[in-house]
Scaffold this motif. Structure first.
Motif, PDB file in Angstrom:
ATOM      1  N   LEU A 173     -44.909  81.885  73.110  1.00  0.00           N
ATOM      2  CA  LEU A 173     -43.805  81.095  73.648  1.00  0.00           C
ATOM      3  C   LEU A 173     -43.290  81.745  74.929  1.00  0.00           C
ATOM      4  CD1 LEU A 173     -41.980  80.681  70.228  1.00  0.00           C
ATOM      5  CD2 LEU A 173     -43.606  79.088  71.272  1.00  0.00           C
ATOM      6  N   LEU A 174     -43.362  81.015  76.022  1.00  0.00           N
ATOM      7  CA  LEU A 174     -42.966  81.540  77.332  1.00  0.00           C
ATOM      8  C   LEU A 174     -41.861  80.678  77.922  1.00  0.00           C
ATOM      9  CD1 LEU A 174     -43.419  83.376  79.843  1.00  0.00           C
ATOM     10  CD2 LEU A 174     -45.200  81.747  80.557  1.00  0.00           C
ATOM     11  N   ARG A 175     -40.713  81.300  78.160  1.00  0.00           N
ATOM     12  CA  ARG A 175     -39.646  80.574  78.850  1.00  0.00           C
ATOM     13  C   ARG A 175     -39.986  80.496  80.344  1.00  0.00           C
ATOM     14  NH1 ARG A 175     -33.331  82.178  80.103  1.00  0.00           N
ATOM     15  NH2 ARG A 175     -32.770  80.119  80.932  1.00  0.00           N
ATOM     16  N   HIS A 245     -46.072  68.109  76.758  1.00  0.00           N
ATOM     17  CA  HIS A 245     -45.626  67.464  75.523  1.00  0.00           C
ATOM     18  C   HIS A 245     -44.124  67.207  75.650  1.00  0.00           C
ATOM     19  CE1 HIS A 245     -44.840  66.467  71.383  1.00  0.00           C
ATOM     20  NE2 HIS A 245     -46.118  66.652  71.048  1.00  0.00           N
ATOM     21  N   GLN A 246     -43.735  65.960  75.517  1.00  0.00           N
ATOM     22  CA  GLN A 246     -42.345  65.567  75.686  1.00  0.00           C
ATOM     23  C   GLN A 246     -41.423  66.263  74.689  1.00  0.00           C
ATOM     24  OE1 GLN A 246     -41.531  63.607  78.212  1.00  0.00           O
ATOM     25  NE2 GLN A 246     -39.317  63.512  77.791  1.00  0.00           N
ATOM     26  N   GLY A 247     -41.955  66.608  73.533  1.00  0.00           N
ATOM     27  CA  GLY A 247     -41.138  67.244  72.507  1.00  0.00           C
ATOM     28  C   GLY A 247     -40.678  68.638  72.860  1.00  0.00           C
ATOM     29  N   LEU A 248     -41.245  69.235  73.912  1.00  0.00           N
ATOM     30  CA  LEU A 248     -40.887  70.595  74.310  1.00  0.00           C
ATOM     31  C   LEU A 248     -39.831  70.624  75.414  1.00  0.00           C
ATOM     32  CD1 LEU A 248     -44.486  72.107  74.372  1.00  0.00           C
ATOM     33  CD2 LEU A 248     -42.760  72.391  72.582  1.00  0.00           C
ATOM     34  N   ILE A 249     -39.295  69.459  75.763  1.00  0.00           N
ATOM     35  CA  ILE A 249     -38.300  69.378  76.832  1.00  0.00           C
ATOM     36  C   ILE A 249     -36.987  70.017  76.372  1.00  0.00           C
ATOM     37  CG2 ILE A 249     -37.265  67.152  76.188  1.00  0.00           C
ATOM     38  CD1 ILE A 249     -37.562  66.352  79.170  1.00  0.00           C
ATOM     39  N   THR A 319     -33.686  76.331  74.257  1.00  0.00           N
ATOM     40  CA  THR A 319     -33.453  75.731  72.940  1.00  0.00           C
ATOM     41  C   THR A 319     -34.740  75.440  72.173  1.00  0.00           C
ATOM     42  OG1 THR A 319     -31.474  74.705  73.899  1.00  0.00           O
ATOM     43  CG2 THR A 319     -32.104  74.026  71.690  1.00  0.00           C
ATOM     44  N   PRO A 320     -35.752  74.820  72.775  1.00  0.00           N
ATOM     45  CA  PRO A 320     -36.985  74.603  72.007  1.00  0.00           C
ATOM     46  C   PRO A 320     -37.638  75.904  71.529  1.00  0.00           C
ATOM     47  CG  PRO A 320     -36.939  73.162  73.913  1.00  0.00           C
ATOM     48  CD  PRO A 320     -35.809  74.122  74.082  1.00  0.00           C
ATOM     49  N   ILE A 321     -37.607  76.954  72.356  1.00  0.00           N
ATOM     50  CA  ILE A 321     -38.221  78.216  71.936  1.00  0.00           C
ATOM     51  C   ILE A 321     -37.415  78.843  70.806  1.00  0.00           C
ATOM     52  CG2 ILE A 321     -38.777  80.567  72.656  1.00  0.00           C
ATOM     53  CD1 ILE A 321     -39.527  79.429  75.395  1.00  0.00           C
ATOM     54  N   LYS A 322     -36.096  78.861  70.942  1.00  0.00           N
ATOM     55  CA  LYS A 322     -35.265  79.364  69.838  1.00  0.00           C
ATOM     56  C   LYS A 322     -35.532  78.573  68.560  1.00  0.00           C
ATOM     57  CE  LYS A 322     -31.161  81.133  72.288  1.00  0.00           C
ATOM     58  NZ  LYS A 322     -29.694  80.950  72.429  1.00  0.00           N
ATOM     59  N   THR A 323     -35.699  77.273  68.712  1.00  0.00           N
ATOM     60  CA  THR A 323     -35.918  76.415  67.548  1.00  0.00           C
ATOM     61  C   THR A 323     -37.241  76.736  66.869  1.00  0.00           C
ATOM     62  OG1 THR A 323     -34.570  74.666  68.537  1.00  0.00           O
ATOM     63  CG2 THR A 323     -36.098  74.011  66.800  1.00  0.00           C
ATOM     64  N   LEU A 324     -38.287  76.961  67.643  1.00  0.00           N
ATOM     65  CA  LEU A 324     -39.579  77.328  67.054  1.00  0.00           C
ATOM     66  C   LEU A 324     -39.491  78.673  66.336  1.00  0.00           C
ATOM     67  CD1 LEU A 324     -41.882  76.112  69.943  1.00  0.00           C
ATOM     68  CD2 LEU A 324     -41.987  75.299  67.574  1.00  0.00           C
ATOM     69  N   LEU A 341     -32.566  84.676  75.111  1.00  0.00           N
ATOM     70  CA  LEU A 341     -33.906  84.630  75.687  1.00  0.00           C
ATOM     71  C   LEU A 341     -33.809  84.736  77.203  1.00  0.00           C
ATOM     72  CD1 LEU A 341     -35.563  81.744  73.622  1.00  0.00           C
ATOM     73  CD2 LEU A 341     -35.861  84.203  73.303  1.00  0.00           C
ATOM     74  N   ASP A 342     -34.537  85.676  77.773  1.00  0.00           N
ATOM     75  CA  ASP A 342     -34.537  85.866  79.224  1.00  0.00           C
ATOM     76  C   ASP A 342     -35.545  84.941  79.902  1.00  0.00           C
ATOM     77  OD1 ASP A 342     -32.700  88.154  79.768  1.00  0.00           O
ATOM     78  OD2 ASP A 342     -34.017  89.155  78.325  1.00  0.00           O
ATOM     79  N   LEU A 343     -35.380  84.792  81.199  1.00  0.00           N
ATOM     80  CA  LEU A 343     -36.340  84.031  81.997  1.00  0.00           C
ATOM     81  C   LEU A 343     -37.714  84.686  81.907  1.00  0.00           C
ATOM     82  CD1 LEU A 343     -33.982  83.507  85.032  1.00  0.00           C
ATOM     83  CD2 LEU A 343     -34.813  81.687  83.537  1.00  0.00           C
ATOM     84  N   THR A 344     -38.719  83.896  81.627  1.00  0.00           N
ATOM     85  CA  THR A 344     -40.117  84.293  81.374  1.00  0.00           C
ATOM     86  C   THR A 344     -40.248  85.308  80.244  1.00  0.00           C
ATOM     87  OG1 THR A 344     -40.290  86.026  83.093  1.00  0.00           O
ATOM     88  CG2 THR A 344     -40.849  83.760  83.734  1.00  0.00           C
ATOM     89  N   GLY A 345     -39.270  85.329  79.336  1.00  0.00           N
ATOM     90  CA  GLY A 345     -39.422  86.138  78.134  1.00  0.00           C
ATOM     91  C   GLY A 345     -40.537  85.581  77.258  1.00  0.00           C
ATOM     92  N   VAL A 346     -41.304  86.473  76.649  1.00  0.00           N
ATOM     93  CA  VAL A 346     -42.447  86.086  75.817  1.00  0.00           C
ATOM     94  C   VAL A 346     -42.134  86.364  74.350  1.00  0.00           C
ATOM     95  CG1 VAL A 346     -44.885  86.514  75.294  1.00  0.00           C
ATOM     96  CG2 VAL A 346     -44.088  86.558  77.670  1.00  0.00           C
ATOM     97  N   SER A 347     -42.343  85.370  73.514  1.00  0.00           N
ATOM     98  CA  SER A 347     -42.212  85.514  72.067  1.00  0.00           C
ATOM     99  C   SER A 347     -43.488  84.983  71.418  1.00  0.00           C
ATOM    100  CB  SER A 347     -40.997  84.736  71.547  1.00  0.00           C
ATOM    101  OG  SER A 347     -39.803  85.146  72.202  1.00  0.00           O
ATOM    102  N   ILE A 348     -43.756  85.414  70.196  1.00  0.00           N
ATOM    103  CA  ILE A 348     -44.960  84.962  69.492  1.00  0.00           C
ATOM    104  C   ILE A 348     -44.602  84.587  68.062  1.00  0.00           C
ATOM    105  CG2 ILE A 348     -47.271  85.571  68.675  1.00  0.00           C
ATOM    106  CD1 ILE A 348     -47.485  87.538  70.979  1.00  0.00           C
ATOM    107  N   ALA A 349     -44.993  83.393  67.663  1.00  0.00           N
ATOM    108  CA  ALA A 349     -44.816  82.935  66.283  1.00  0.00           C
ATOM    109  C   ALA A 349     -46.144  82.391  65.778  1.00  0.00           C
ATOM    110  CB  ALA A 349     -43.737  81.866  66.199  1.00  0.00           C
ATOM    111  N   GLU A 350     -46.456  82.691  64.530  1.00  0.00           N
ATOM    112  CA  GLU A 350     -47.691  82.206  63.921  1.00  0.00           C
ATOM    113  C   GLU A 350     -47.360  81.327  62.726  1.00  0.00           C
ATOM    114  OE1 GLU A 350     -50.052  85.627  63.000  1.00  0.00           O
ATOM    115  OE2 GLU A 350     -50.719  85.883  65.082  1.00  0.00           O
ATOM    116  N   PHE A 351     -48.011  80.170  62.664  1.00  0.00           N
ATOM    117  CA  PHE A 351     -47.782  79.205  61.592  1.00  0.00           C
ATOM    118  C   PHE A 351     -49.089  79.009  60.819  1.00  0.00           C
ATOM    119  CE2 PHE A 351     -44.590  78.369  64.789  1.00  0.00           C
ATOM    120  CZ  PHE A 351     -43.434  78.151  64.043  1.00  0.00           C
ATOM    121  N   TYR A 352     -49.034  79.272  59.507  1.00  0.00           N
ATOM    122  CA  TYR A 352     -50.216  79.189  58.655  1.00  0.00           C
ATOM    123  C   TYR A 352     -50.337  77.797  58.038  1.00  0.00           C
ATOM    124  CZ  TYR A 352     -50.791  84.242  58.973  1.00  0.00           C
ATOM    125  OH  TYR A 352     -51.003  85.509  59.439  1.00  0.00           O
TER     126      TYR A 352
END
Length: 369
Positions: A173-175, A245-249, A319-324, A341-352
Motif C-alpha cells: 500500500l503506497l500513499r 480502480h474507482q473503489g480506491l478513491i 482513508t482507503p489505505i487506513k481502511t485496508l 500515514l505519511d506521503l508515499t508511506g509504504v504499508s503491507i497487508a496480506e489477505f489469505y
C-alpha cells in the motif's frame, strides 16, 4: 554494415524478459542489430523456468551481450524497456535483491569484454522483436508450465504459522506524493490535484525502492491524478501498466473539500465534532467513513478475485489505505483516528483465501532519507 575485418564494430542489443505470474514460467529474448543498417545479426531466446520479470530481463541482457560478442562487436548499445535493469547496469541504482546480484555481475563481466557498452531505456512498443522472442520461449515451454502447476497448487495448501491456509494476496500500500493541498493541510478528497515538484521526487524515490520487489503482478491505483502520477513512476521503473480502480478513491469530503481543519470546524461545528468520532457521520454533501469502508472492502474483493495469491502495489490515499489496514487487523473504527500515514508511506497487508490476514509493515518512509 559498419565493419572492421568483416566484423561489425558497433551493434545494438535489444533485450527483453517476461514472466507469466511474476514469479511464474519465464522467458527471455534478445536481438543483435547492425548499428547503421538495423539488420538483424543474431537472435536469442530461452526459457528460464519459474522466475520473476526482473530475473528474466537480466537473462535477456546476458544472452544479448553474449550474442554481440559472438558476432565480433566492439561497441554495444543496449536498449531495454526495463528501467530497473538499465538504471542498475548504468550504475545509478543499487542492486539490492540477492537473486539479481549474480546476474548483474555476469552481465558486467560480459560487458567488460567490449570497448564500450551503453544502456538506454526504450518504451515497450520499440522492443517488440525481443518481446516476441521472449513470448515464443514461454510458449515453447507451455507444457512444462502445465506440469508444474499441480505441484504449485499442492504447495499452496500448506498452513501458515498462524493457521492461515493458502497463498496470500499481498497488498503493498503506497500513499501518493505531495500536492499543493498537502502543503496547505487542507481536506483533499475528490479534487483532482497534481503532484508538486517535491511530490514527484517522493514518487520517484518510492518507485526506486519498490522496483526491487521481485514479484509485482500489477500496479493498481486510485483514478485521481495524484495517485496515478505516483503509480506511473513505479510502472515506468518495472515495465507494467497502471490499472485504476474507482473503489480506491479518497473520501468525498463534500463541502469541506479544500478547507483547512479549522475552517471546516468553524463552518459546520456540530457536524465536524461528531464526524471526528463517529464513522457513520458524513461531511455535508460528502461520504462517511462507513461508506468508504464498504466500497474499499468491495475493491479488495475485486482485486483478490483477479490477482489472488499474487503481489500488488496499491497506490491510494489516507482513508482507503487506513481502511485496508483496519480490515487486515480486524479492528474497530477508532483505528482510523489513531493511525498516521505519511506521503508515499509504504504499508503491507496480506489477505489469505481462508479469511486470515496479517499486516507486515506500516507507514515506512525510509526511501525518503
Amino acid at each position: 554494415m559498419d565493419t572492421r575485418g568483416g566484423r561489425p564494430v558497433k551493434v545494438i542489443v535489444e533485450a527483453d524478459g517476461g514472466s507469466r505470474g511474476n514469479p511464474g514460467p519465464a522467458g527471455y529474448g534478445a536481438v543483435v542489430r547492425d548499428h547503421r543498417t538495423g539488420e538483424t545479426l543474431a537472435e536469442r531466446k530461452g526459457f528460464v523456468g519459474v522466475a520473476t520479470n526482473n530475473v528474466a530481463e537480466y537473462q535477456g541482457l546476458i544472452a544479448g551481450l553474449r550474442a554481440a560478442g559472438e558476432v565480433g562487436a566492439e561497441v554495444v548499445e543496449v536498449r531495454m524497456d526495463s528501467k530497473l535493469v538499465v538504471e542498475q547496469m548504468s550504475g545509478r541504482w543499487k542492486i539490492k535483491h540477492p537473486s539479481m546480484q549474480p546476474l548483474a555481475r555476469e552481465a558486467r563481466q560480459l560487458a567488460d569484454g567490449f570497448d564500450r557498452v551503453a544502456y538506454e531505456w526504450i518504451p515497450r512498443e520499440r522492443n517488440r522483436q525481443a518481446d516476441r522472442l521472449a513470448n515464443e520461449a514461454m510458449d515453447d515451454a507451455k507444457q512444462d508450465q502445465q506440469d508444474k502447476q499441480p505441484q504449485q497448487a499442492e504447495g499452496a495448501k500448506q498452513p501458515h504459522w498462524s493457521g492461515a491456509v493458502g497463498e496470500p494476496t499481498r497488498l503493498i500500500l503506497l500513499r501518493h506524493g505531495q500536492t499543493r493541498l498537502s502543503v496547505e493541510r487542507r481536506y483533499s478528497g475528490r479534487g483532482d490535484h497534481p503532484l508538486t515538484e517535491l511530490g514527484l521526487e517522493q514518487a520517484s524515490r518510492a518507485a526506486q525502492r519498490l522496483s526491487t520487489v521481485e514479484d509485482i503482478a500489477a500496479i493498481v491505483s486510485s483514478p485521481l491524478q495524484r495517485a496515478t502520477q505516483t503509480a506511473q513512476k513505479l510502472a515506468d521503473a518495472v515495465g507494467l501498466d497502471v490499472v485504476t480502480h474507482q473503489g480506491l478513491i479518497e473520501t468525498d469530503f463534500g463541502a469541506w473539500e479544500g478547507l483547512t481543519f479549522a475552517e471546516a470546524a468553524r463552518q459546520d461545528p456540530d457536524v465536524h465534532r461528531r464526524w471526528l468520532g463517529d464513522t457513520s457521520v458524513k461531511p455535508p454533501n460528502g461520504e462517511s467513513f462507513d461508506e468508504v469502508h464498504a466500497r474499499v472492502r468491495k475493491a479488495r474483493t475485486d482485486l483478490i478475485a483477479k490477482y489472488g495469491g499474487k503481489t500488488l502495489v496499491v497506490v491510494s490515499h489516507v482513508t482507503p489505505i487506513k481502511t485496508l489496514l483496519r480490515q487486515a487487523l480486524d479492528v474497530g473504527p477508532q483505528f482510523l483516528f489513531r493511525m498516521h500515514l505519511d506521503l508515499t508511506g509504504v504499508s503491507i497487508a496480506e489477505f489469505y483465501p481462508d479469511g486470515h490476514a496479517s499486516v507486515k509493515l506500516v507507514n515506512d518512509t525510509s526511501h525518503l532519507g
